[in-house]
Design an enzyme around this catalytic site. Structure first.
Site, short mmCIF file in Angstrom:
data_model
loop_
_atom_site.label_atom_id
_atom_site.label_comp_id
_atom_site.label_asym_id
_atom_site.label_seq_id
_atom_site.Cartn_x
_atom_site.Cartn_y
_atom_site.Cartn_z
N GLU A 71 10.81 8.26 -5.48
CA GLU A 71 9.43 7.94 -5.86
C GLU A 71 9.18 8.59 -7.21
O GLU A 71 9.25 9.81 -7.33
CB GLU A 71 8.43 8.46 -4.81
CG GLU A 71 8.61 7.86 -3.42
CD GLU A 71 8.48 6.35 -3.39
OE1 GLU A 71 7.89 5.76 -4.33
OE2 GLU A 71 8.99 5.73 -2.45
N CYS A 130 0.46 10.87 -9.14
CA CYS A 130 1.35 9.82 -9.66
C CYS A 130 0.65 8.47 -9.60
O CYS A 130 0.97 7.57 -10.36
CB CYS A 130 2.63 9.79 -8.86
SG CYS A 130 2.32 9.63 -7.10
N GLU A 173 4.02 7.64 -19.51
CA GLU A 173 3.21 8.38 -18.54
C GLU A 173 2.72 9.69 -19.19
O GLU A 173 3.48 10.37 -19.85
CB GLU A 173 4.06 8.73 -17.31
CG GLU A 173 3.28 9.45 -16.24
CD GLU A 173 4.14 9.85 -15.03
OE1 GLU A 173 5.26 10.33 -15.21
OE2 GLU A 173 3.66 9.66 -13.89
P1 NAD Z 1 10.51 16.50 -12.26
O1 NAD Z 1 11.27 15.23 -12.26
O2 NAD Z 1 10.58 17.36 -13.46
O3 NAD Z 1 10.97 17.44 -11.04
C1 NAD Z 1 10.91 17.00 -9.71
C2 NAD Z 1 11.89 17.82 -8.87
O4 NAD Z 1 13.22 17.49 -9.28
C3 NAD Z 1 11.76 19.34 -9.03
O5 NAD Z 1 11.96 19.97 -7.78
C4 NAD Z 1 12.91 19.66 -9.98
O6 NAD Z 1 13.36 20.99 -9.85
C5 NAD Z 1 13.95 18.68 -9.51
N1 NAD Z 1 15.02 18.35 -10.50
C6 NAD Z 1 14.97 18.40 -11.84
N2 NAD Z 1 16.17 18.01 -12.37
C7 NAD Z 1 16.98 17.70 -11.32
C8 NAD Z 1 18.33 17.24 -11.20
N3 NAD Z 1 19.10 17.01 -12.27
N4 NAD Z 1 18.82 17.03 -9.96
C9 NAD Z 1 18.07 17.24 -8.87
N5 NAD Z 1 16.78 17.69 -8.92
C10 NAD Z 1 16.25 17.91 -10.13
O7 NAD Z 1 9.00 16.11 -11.90
P2 NAD Z 1 7.70 17.05 -11.89
O8 NAD Z 1 7.33 17.38 -13.31
O9 NAD Z 1 7.89 18.15 -10.92
O10 NAD Z 1 6.62 16.05 -11.26
C11 NAD Z 1 5.90 15.13 -12.00
C12 NAD Z 1 6.49 13.73 -11.88
O11 NAD Z 1 6.55 13.36 -10.49
C13 NAD Z 1 5.62 12.68 -12.54
O12 NAD Z 1 6.42 11.78 -13.26
C14 NAD Z 1 4.96 11.96 -11.35
O13 NAD Z 1 4.56 10.64 -11.63
C15 NAD Z 1 6.03 12.04 -10.33
N6 NAD Z 1 5.49 11.85 -8.97
C16 NAD Z 1 5.71 10.64 -8.35
C17 NAD Z 1 5.17 10.40 -7.08
C18 NAD Z 1 5.40 9.07 -6.38
O14 NAD Z 1 5.14 9.00 -5.17
N7 NAD Z 1 5.87 8.05 -7.06
C19 NAD Z 1 4.44 11.41 -6.44
C20 NAD Z 1 4.25 12.62 -7.10
C21 NAD Z 1 4.78 12.84 -8.36
#
Ligand code: NAD
Length: 478
Positions: A244, A278, A377
């Site tokens: 997601e 999101c 975004e």
């Molecule tokens: P992010 O992608 O930076 O991090 C998300 C998670 O992924 C964190 O736990 C991070 O440590 C981990 N991560 C980072 N690099 C990784 C890798 N290489 N391998 C595995 N895990 C890794 O996102 P964020 O800044 O924490 O959250 C914001 C984003 O989340 C926004 O883009 C938002 O739209 C999205 N979001 C989407 C939904 C949905 O349901 N579509 C819901 C909530 C948030």
């Protein structure tokens, strides 16, 4: 608070200490934690692997009772957890408590899911045969979560995984691990067998790679770019994926909209929870006849919010959750202005009684849909207005962006609403209601690049958390 990793039923120090600070008050440390080292993450994955068959074989009623008990404990601790959430992530206290209650509802829903029917029985083409389709746990689930819903989002992933007989390793965002630590403590208190649920805190790539490689399935929520990286990694081991990801959600406002309602749902979608949902609205696509009146009222609404410390009773919008996001928001507004956007409200950092990442709700007007400010975004309290001539142009603009998470329309015309609903490429469509605000009993998900793989939440998540098995049975002619 002091928070440790929870591996194989034991609380464990990790390799590297880190702390979180309160985005409402940068002088206040909230939590002290340690990041799990690679060996710790490997151990968590092993523990999940060993414990999963036992959990899958656990008595159904006992599994349902367990999930229900977790929900009850979340309700009982909703003020404590909500307060921690407000201090660590910056949501208002009411939002923090509300999110904790949502987490409880997810556990209660999945407690029921344990005993709901799963599988199908078919007549066979062949005499004396029939066909049975059953569902089996997918196995070990890796759950990786972002910072914006620190208790609800891990809860719907963990509750779903456990309900269908899987074991889990959860890695929350290091910006907000406190609520995940509380959740682990509740799962322990509720009596979950050791190893069935494990919590590791750690950097995304290092911990994430170990988790993806060793898991049967990865449920991931985060940014689209990170989603691409984890998907590539998962391809190596063919780990099943549910992703997601990001959004750039449009709200179309037609000439015939109820103006008051349109402004209310627009403001709610764009700025509540500091624009960090999101599913929040980032683009308003407005037809010419209502454009000026809509913008005038929306500008007033933007300027009317009280932005402040998340725990102050009169605060309506808390701070931006962390420094990188705060800096990115201000940069986003600057770039939009360079592109030609006009700043109608906000766009600036604000001061409050404490030092924090406060930002004014921001409205950009006079923008074009193809500009970067309508294609990238922002994930902050920032939304822009695009003027269009009619519904056809509005549908084209709404779809004229890679992201396909949610999309909404404000109109009093049922035919227009239905044309939009059918024409939208978004995973979730809202009519006369904000683009954000989802319910836990129905599917949540989007088309790529806002999502990938089976939907989550509700019974739809069975598709991801289980594998189906088709059995042909020759029982002989009756
Ligand atoms: P992010 O992608 O930076 O991090 C998300 C998670 O992924 C964190 O736990 C991070 O440590 C981990 N991560 C980072 N690099 C990784 C890798 N290489 N391998 C595995 N895990 C890794 O996102 P964020 O800044 O924490 O959250 C914001 C984003 O989340 C926004 O883009 C938002 O739209 C999205 N979001 C989407 C939904 C949905 O349901 N579509 C819901 C909530 C948030």
């Amino acid at each position: 608070m002091e928070g440790r990793n929870f591996i194989d039923g034991r609380w464990r120090e990790g390799a590297t200490p880190f702390e979180t600070i309160n985005p409402s008050d940068l002088d206040e440390a909230v939590g002290h934690y340690t990041k799990a080292g690679i060996a710790d993450v490997e151990e968590a994955m092993d523990a999940a692997r060993r414990s999963q068959p036992g959990w899958a074989a656990f008595n159904m009623q006992a599994r349902a009772d367990f999930l229900h008990r977790v929900g009850e404990l979340l309700v009982a601790q909703s003020r404590d957890i909500g307060t921690l959430l407000a201090r660590e992530e910056g949501k208002t206290l009411a939002e923090g408590i509300g999110e904790t209650l949502r987490a409880a509802q997810c556990f209660h829903f999945y407690a029921g899911e344990v005993v709901r029917p799963q599988g199908q029985w078919y007549n066979s083409m062949r005499e004396g045969h029939n066909v049975l389709v059953t569902r089996e746990p997918v196995g070990v689930v890796a759950a990786i979560t972002p910072w914006n819903f620190p208790i609800a989002l891990p809860s719907w992933k963990v509750a779903g995984a456990l309900a269908y007989g899987n074991s889990v390793v959860l890695k929350p965002s290091t910006f907000v691990p406190g609520c995940a630590v509380k959740l682990a403590a509740i799962l322990e208190e509720a009596g979950l067998p050791g190893g069935v649920f494990n919590l590791v805190m750690g950097d995304g790539r290092a911990a994430g790679n170990v988790m993806i490689d060793a898991a049967d399935a990865l449920t991931f929520t985060g940014g689209t770019e990170t989603g691409r990286v984890v998907l590539k990694r998962a391809a190596e081991t063919m780990t099943k994926c549910q992703l997601e990801l990001g959004g750039k959600n449009p709200l179309v406002v037609l000439d015939d909209a109820d103006l008051e309602l349109a402004v209310e749902i627009a403001a709610n979608g764009a700025w509540i929870q500091t624009g960090q949902r999101c599913t929040g609205t980032e683009r308003f696509i407005v037809t010419r006849g209502i454009h000026d009146a809509f913008v005038e009222r929306l500008e007033k609404a933007a300027k009317s919010y009280r932005v402040g410390h998340a725990l102050d009773a009169d605060t309506q919008i808390g701070p931006v959750a962390n420094l990188p996001q705060f800096n990115a928001n201000l940069e986003f507004v600057k770039n939009a202005q360079v592109e030609g956007a006009e700043l109608a409200a906000g766009g600036i950092a604000l001061e409050a009684r404490t030092r924090g990442y406060y930002m004014a709700p921001t409205l950009l007007v006079g923008t074009r849909n193809e500009w970067a400010c309508n294609q990238q975004e922002s994930f902050g309290p920032i939304a822009s207005v695009v003027m269009v001539e009619d519904l056809d142009e509005a549908i084209a603009a709404a779809n004229g962006c890679d992201y396909k998470l949610t999309a909404g329309i404000a109109t009093t015309n049922l035919k227009s609403a239905e044309r939009f609903r059918k024409g939208s490429q978004a995973g979730m469509v809202m009519v006369n209601t904000p683009t954000a605000g989802l319910e836990y009993h129905v599917p949540l998900g989007a088309r790529a690049p806002s999502g990938y793989g089976p939907r989550e939440t509700g019974s739809a998540s069975a598709e991801f958390f289980t594998e189906s098995k088709t059995s042909y049975i020759n029982h002989g002619a009756a």
